[in-house]
Scaffold this motif. Structure first.
Motif, PDB file in Angstrom:
ATOM      1  N   THR A 228      17.531  28.390  32.695  1.00 32.00           N
ATOM      2  CA  THR A 228      18.401  27.378  33.309  1.00 32.00           C
ATOM      3  C   THR A 228      19.677  28.005  33.866  1.00 32.00           C
ATOM      4  O   THR A 228      20.112  27.696  34.980  1.00 32.00           O
ATOM      5  CB  THR A 228      18.761  26.291  32.284  1.00 32.00           C
ATOM      6  N   PRO A 231      19.954  31.568  37.339  1.00 33.44           N
ATOM      7  CA  PRO A 231      20.305  31.513  38.767  1.00 33.44           C
ATOM      8  C   PRO A 231      21.816  31.443  39.007  1.00 33.44           C
ATOM      9  O   PRO A 231      22.337  32.067  39.936  1.00 33.44           O
ATOM     10  CB  PRO A 231      19.600  30.244  39.260  1.00 33.44           C
ATOM     11  N   LEU A 232      22.522  30.675  38.148  1.00 32.32           N
ATOM     12  CA  LEU A 232      23.985  30.592  38.277  1.00 32.32           C
ATOM     13  C   LEU A 232      24.641  31.925  37.956  1.00 32.32           C
ATOM     14  O   LEU A 232      25.572  32.359  38.644  1.00 32.32           O
ATOM     15  CB  LEU A 232      24.530  29.515  37.337  1.00 32.32           C
ATOM     16  N   VAL A 235      24.169  34.252  40.983  1.00 33.25           N
ATOM     17  CA  VAL A 235      24.959  33.937  42.177  1.00 33.25           C
ATOM     18  C   VAL A 235      26.436  34.224  41.929  1.00 33.25           C
ATOM     19  O   VAL A 235      27.161  34.672  42.833  1.00 33.25           O
ATOM     20  CB  VAL A 235      24.743  32.480  42.637  1.00 33.25           C
ATOM     21  N   TYR A 349      31.152  27.674  36.322  1.00 32.18           N
ATOM     22  CA  TYR A 349      29.722  28.004  36.303  1.00 32.18           C
ATOM     23  C   TYR A 349      29.220  28.619  35.005  1.00 32.18           C
ATOM     24  O   TYR A 349      28.029  28.883  34.876  1.00 32.18           O
ATOM     25  CB  TYR A 349      29.392  28.922  37.490  1.00 32.18           C
ATOM     26  N   ILE A 409      25.961  27.214  47.951  1.00 32.54           N
ATOM     27  CA  ILE A 409      24.842  27.669  47.113  1.00 32.54           C
ATOM     28  C   ILE A 409      25.162  27.570  45.622  1.00 32.54           C
ATOM     29  O   ILE A 409      24.345  27.072  44.837  1.00 32.54           O
ATOM     30  CB  ILE A 409      24.429  29.101  47.515  1.00 32.54           C
ATOM     31  N   PRO A 410      26.356  28.022  45.161  1.00 35.13           N
ATOM     32  CA  PRO A 410      26.650  27.901  43.720  1.00 35.13           C
ATOM     33  C   PRO A 410      26.631  26.454  43.223  1.00 35.13           C
ATOM     34  O   PRO A 410      26.115  26.173  42.138  1.00 35.13           O
ATOM     35  CB  PRO A 410      28.052  28.520  43.590  1.00 35.13           C
ATOM     36  N   TRP A 412      24.941  23.887  44.461  1.00 35.42           N
ATOM     37  CA  TRP A 412      23.566  23.398  44.433  1.00 35.42           C
ATOM     38  C   TRP A 412      22.848  23.866  43.170  1.00 35.42           C
ATOM     39  O   TRP A 412      22.147  23.096  42.514  1.00 35.42           O
ATOM     40  CB  TRP A 412      22.837  23.890  45.680  1.00 35.42           C
ATOM     41  N   LEU A 413      23.067  25.119  42.819  1.00 31.48           N
ATOM     42  CA  LEU A 413      22.447  25.664  41.602  1.00 31.48           C
ATOM     43  C   LEU A 413      23.025  25.009  40.349  1.00 31.48           C
ATOM     44  O   LEU A 413      22.302  24.786  39.368  1.00 31.48           O
ATOM     45  CB  LEU A 413      22.659  27.177  41.544  1.00 31.48           C
ATOM     46  N   ARG A 416      21.433  21.599  39.846  1.00 30.67           N
ATOM     47  CA  ARG A 416      20.069  21.765  39.338  1.00 30.67           C
ATOM     48  C   ARG A 416      20.071  22.147  37.856  1.00 30.67           C
ATOM     49  O   ARG A 416      19.276  21.634  37.062  1.00 30.67           O
ATOM     50  CB  ARG A 416      19.342  22.831  40.158  1.00 30.67           C
ATOM     51  N   ALA A 417      20.988  23.065  37.470  1.00 29.62           N
ATOM     52  CA  ALA A 417      21.072  23.483  36.071  1.00 29.62           C
ATOM     53  C   ALA A 417      21.490  22.328  35.174  1.00 29.62           C
ATOM     54  O   ALA A 417      20.947  22.154  34.066  1.00 29.62           O
ATOM     55  CB  ALA A 417      22.064  24.640  35.940  1.00 29.62           C
TER      56      ALA A 417
END
Length: 440
Positions: A228, A231-232, A235, A349, A409-410, A412-413, A416-417
């Motif tokens: 989870t 990806p964060l 990025v 993040y 992009i950050p 959006w991730l 999602r997380a």
């Protein structure tokens, strides 16, 4: 404009001031070598490439120091580990003054890097966590401005001091931050956000008093690199790697460039002081704007503005020192000044339970970009000239940052997380409810 300051309590002011002072000395100790490397190279017999590496060698020690101090700060508190980090980078700077070869200097700078990384991991989380939610960007920017103040002191005073008393004595001056530890111990409170989270974990039985260091490390790494969060984490690493690539080659190589084209020491000192003032002014200005207009919009605006100064910087006619100083001020105000928002960016993040490790490890792994891109610019400069090389490297990474942040992009991730975390929490709650019903 400054009415928000009245909302900050006395303990919060002491917290941010303590962290800021740590950053001032951090900036002084770390930047000092850049301004006196021209004196070190002939005495230790260093080439230009060796000098470029040693000036940025502290970056090599940063991932290890950031990981250790950050992990321990998550476990034992931001304040005590921030104090030990200050001791570490101060001792490393003092040891730099005892160097008798490139190797011993590199080892001393490795210690500086470990302490600097630890100080950043602890102080940035400490400062941002200590401020009210709607003022965290201001806390972030004010904190980072301390590094610029330390840079100003190093740039303006230390070249002349080193010429008069020797570069070794200049490094010995870097031992003075140890005195700051006494102030922090007596005046600064612990991060309330960290303390509240610790009490909650203890009440729920999550904290085991005799848990080994490696089990704590393993648990924290899973929190940082689980499917989870991964990806964060990645990025954030790319963003941080890019921002170091966009500004550290200028910090690290510009004094060498100016010395190489014939600028006098006093002129270089004044020009780099103007640049450092630009950094401080930019840190504070972008921090004030970010809480009002949003961190991402402010960040992109600052980076785009920097192109007005990156391109003409090395085209200014020789002898026009005022215009060069103005351009340097503008570049640092935009490109580097907007970097003061990074502690707040990282805060958004990384969850609190791994924020110290995330800041310490990921930020400082990305900081190796400072060494990589300084060396790359030096190598490219051998063929095309250092001015052209610096323009290319800084422009490339600035464009990369604008692309990543500009397209959101950050965020959006993160959305999602958070959805995945919410779904997992709902599953756990449903399972607990089902178990309770069965037991009844």
């Amino acid at each position: 404009m400054f009415a928000w300051y009245k909302e900050v309590t006395s303990p919060q002011k002491k917290a941010i001031f303590s962290a800021w002072l740590g950053y001032v000395f951090d900036g002084f100790d770390f930047m000092l070598i850049f301004y006196i490397m021209y004196l070190i190279k002939p005495e230790l017999g260093l080439t230009d490439m060796e000098g470029a590496f040693l000036a940025t060698a502290a970056f090599v020690g940063r991932p290890l120091g950031g990981a250790i101090f950050g992990l321990l700060a998550d476990r034992y508190g931001r304040k005590p580990l921030m104090m030990w980090a200050i001791v570490a980078y101060s001792v490393g700077t003092g040891l730099s003054g005892l160097a008798v070869s490139g190797l011993t200097l590199a080892l001393a700078r490795f210690v500086v890097g470990m302490g600097m990384a630890g100080e950043y991991a602890c102080a940035s989380t400490y400062a941002v966590e200590s401020f009210p939610k709607h003022l965290k960007a201001k806390a972030s920017a004010f904190l980072v401005s301390g590094f610029g103040v330390g840079n100003i002191i190093a740039a303006y005073f230390m070249p002349a001091f080193a010429e008069a008393f020797g570069w070794r004595m200049a490094f010995f001056v870097g031992l003075t931050p140890i005195l700051l530890v006494l102030y922090i111990r007596s005046k600064a409170p612990e991060s309330k956000e960290w303390e509240d989270a610790k009490k909650a974990r203890e009440a729920s039985g999550e904290v085991r008093q005799y848990e080994s260091f490696f089990s704590v490390l393993w648990g924290a790494l899973k929190g940082l690199f689980n499917p989870t969060q991964l990806p964060l984490t990645l990025v954030v690493f790319v963003v941080l790697f890019s921002i170091f690539g966009a500004n550290w080659p200028i910090f690290g190589l510009l004094p060498t460039y100016m010395a190489g084209v014939g600028f006098e020491t006093a002129v270089i000192s004044k020009l780099m002081t103007a640049a450092a003032f630009g950094t401080v002014a930019g840190n504070i200005t972008w921090g004030l704007l970010a809480d009002r207009f949003g961190l991402k919009k402010t960040f992109v605006l600052g980076l785009l503005s920097s192109f007005f100064f990156i391109i003409p910087l090395f085209m200014i006619p020789e002898g026009n020192n005022f215009l060069l100083g103005l351009c340097l001020f503008g570049l640092m105000f935009t490109n580097v000044g907007v970097g003061g928002l990074m502690p707040k960016f990282i805060y958004d993040y990384f969850p609190l339970e791994v924020r110290g490790l995330g800041t310490g490890l990921i930020y400082n792994l990305a900081a190796t970009s400072g060494t990589f891109n300084s060396m790359a610019a030096t190598y490219i400069g051998l063929t095309y000239g250092l001015g052209t090389a610096l323009t290319f490297v800084v422009s490339f990474w600035t464009f990369t940052l604008v692309t990543i942040i500009g397209f959101g992009i950050p965020d959006w991730l993160l959305v999602r997380a958070n959805k995945k975390r919410a779904a997992k929490a709902a599953q756990v709650e449903a399972a607990q409810l089902e178990t309770a019903q069965v037991l009844k």
